[in-house]
Write an enzyme that holds these catalytic residues in place. Structure first.
Site, PDB file in Angstrom:
ATOM      1  N   ILE A 218       5.195  10.415   1.730  1.00 22.44           N
ATOM      2  CA  ILE A 218       4.357   9.511   0.948  1.00 22.44           C
ATOM      3  C   ILE A 218       4.457   8.173   1.670  1.00 22.44           C
ATOM      4  O   ILE A 218       5.480   7.514   1.596  1.00 22.44           O
ATOM      5  CB  ILE A 218       4.879   9.357  -0.492  1.00 22.44           C
ATOM      6  N   PRO A 219       3.409   7.769   2.399  1.00 25.51           N
ATOM      7  CA  PRO A 219       3.542   6.612   3.302  1.00 25.51           C
ATOM      8  C   PRO A 219       3.560   5.287   2.548  1.00 25.51           C
ATOM      9  O   PRO A 219       2.629   4.491   2.633  1.00 25.51           O
ATOM     10  CB  PRO A 219       2.311   6.735   4.215  1.00 25.51           C
ATOM     11  N   CYS A 220       4.631   5.048   1.811  1.00 24.30           N
ATOM     12  CA  CYS A 220       4.684   3.864   0.976  1.00 24.30           C
ATOM     13  C   CYS A 220       4.791   2.604   1.828  1.00 24.30           C
ATOM     14  O   CYS A 220       4.516   1.508   1.348  1.00 24.30           O
ATOM     15  CB  CYS A 220       5.848   3.941  -0.006  1.00 24.30           C
ATOM     16  N   HIS A 221       5.132   2.744   3.108  1.00 23.00           N
ATOM     17  CA  HIS A 221       5.182   1.574   3.984  1.00 23.00           C
ATOM     18  C   HIS A 221       3.781   1.065   4.301  1.00 23.00           C
ATOM     19  O   HIS A 221       3.620  -0.040   4.788  1.00 23.00           O
ATOM     20  CB  HIS A 221       5.916   1.920   5.276  1.00 23.00           C
TER      21      HIS A 221
END
Length: 152
Positions: A112-115
């Site tokens: 989950i590319p929360c960055h």
DNA sequence: TCTGTTATTGCGC
DNA sequence: GCGCAATAACAGA
């Protein structure tokens, strides 16, 4: 389902991965740890040779998981691009504050590319260390063009 | 229930 | 720029 775990390297940090089959259960950032075997997709992504983790999926996108709507909205952000907390909130039908809350509780960063979720007037935050977020974004913008070239 | 917590936002000064 | 209120959802008491 028997879970497997491994650790690989990302700059000054180590990335711990726990998975079972094609489902990633947990991703965590560690200061120390013995490097070991992880799915090939992780080492390739972390060295800029891959822009997705397919066929691996995060456990957090399934309906029964809290905030799964938010996690799904985040996971469609393309490699090398960013969205703001309010844009995610709009898609998921919630409030920007809640998106921040969900990102902190994100069990599987990277998958989950929360960055790629940033604040409107700055970079936003990251746990456990904002430098990881900066490194990931820098890494993605650096490899974005070459990965596109490979795809085309 | 009520309170504290959270990686936000936008308005008023 | 800074301070502050509004805001959704969860955990623990």
């Amino acid at each position: 389902m028997e879970l497997e775990k491994g650790i690989c390297r990302f700059g000054l940090w180590k990335v711990g991965v726990i998975w079972g089959g094609n489902i990633i259960h947990k991703v965590s950032f560690l200061r120390f740890g013995e490097e070991s075997v992880v799915p090939m997709q992780f080492s390739q992504y972390l060295s800029g040779k891959k822009d997705s983790f397919s066929p691996y999926k995060s456990i957090a996108v399934f309906d029964e998981y809290p905030y799964s709507g938010i996690y799904r909205a985040v996971s469609v952000i393309p490699y090398g691009e960013t969205k703001t907390y309010s844009e995610i909130a709009q898609v998921a039908g919630t409030h920007p504050r809640v998106v921040g809350f969900a990102m902190k509780r994100n069990p599987t960063p990277l998958i989950i590319p929360c960055h790629r979720v940033v604040s409107k007037n700055g970079i936003g935050g990251f746990t456990p260390d904002i430098d990881i977020k900066k490194e990931l974004l820098k890494m993605e913008s650096k490899y974005k063009e070459s990965l596109r070239f490979i795809i085309e």
